[in-house]
Scaffold this motif. Structure first.
Motif: not given
Length: 191
Positions: A5-7, A127, A130, A134, A139, A142, A144
């Motif tokens: 997960t990208v937080w 980023s 990230a 990506m 990934v 997300y 966001l």
């Protein structure tokens, strides 16, 4: 296989930091802070790029031990300390606070981490890393957090290429911050 997960905290116009690296604009009120604690406890490994890791390591190890600590700091600091952390860096050699430094092949290392058993991996901010994850197709989702500020310029999370996502959940906090939970089209919507 664990999900990655990208937080990310983002401005209304899609930037993760201002044109000069500013990060003084996120709205951090009690409701969203409580959700941060709940959400962070759902992951068993935190991932960072060097800059974000150093910022976090400069504050969170003892944030709950100050006389002026808030309820949020007392709740989140032990989670941060106790959760295993990975920092991806070509320059950092050593890290403390339950942290492993990895400076090898990003794709191979993250693939290896995803194949281990566990609750999930979460990349906090950063980023640049990230974008790399990506671009590698690693990934899965997300988280966001969209803040009520338009920066006009800065570092965007998403580049010029197309990214198709499926909305899993949306929620508003403190009448200010909107949380958008997206999954990649290849990730099942099971939970």
């Amino acid at each position: 296989m664990r999900n990655l997960t990208v937080w990310m905290q983002m401005s209304l116009d899609g930037y993760t930091e201002g044109p000069h690296g500013e990060f003084d604009w996120p709205v951090v009120e009690p409701e969203v802070l409580g959700y941060f604690v709940d959400l962070a406890s759902r992951f068993d490994t935190f991932l960072f790029g060097r800059k974000v890791y150093e910022m976090m390591a400069g504050y969170w190890p003892t944030a709950d031990r100050q006389d002026s600590s808030t309820d949020y700091e007392r709740a989140y600091a032990p989670i941060w300390r106790d959760t295993p952390k990975i920092v991806f860096s070509e320059t950092l050699q050593h890290a403390r606070w339950n942290t492993t430094v990895i400076n090898g092949d990003l794709a191979a290392e993250v693939t290896r981490l995803k194949q281990q058993p566990g609750k999930g991996l979460v990349l906090f901010g950063g980023s640049q890393i990230a974008h790399e994850l990506m671009d590698l197709g690693l990934v899965d989702e997300y988280r966001l957090f969209i803040h009520p500020t338009a920066l006009g310029a800065g570092r965007p999370l998403f580049g010029a290429g197309r990214t198709d996502l499926t909305l899993a959940d949306a929620r508003t906090f403190d009448n200010a911050v909107v949380h958008l939970h997206y999954r990649t089209r290849a990730t099942p919507l099971s939970s």
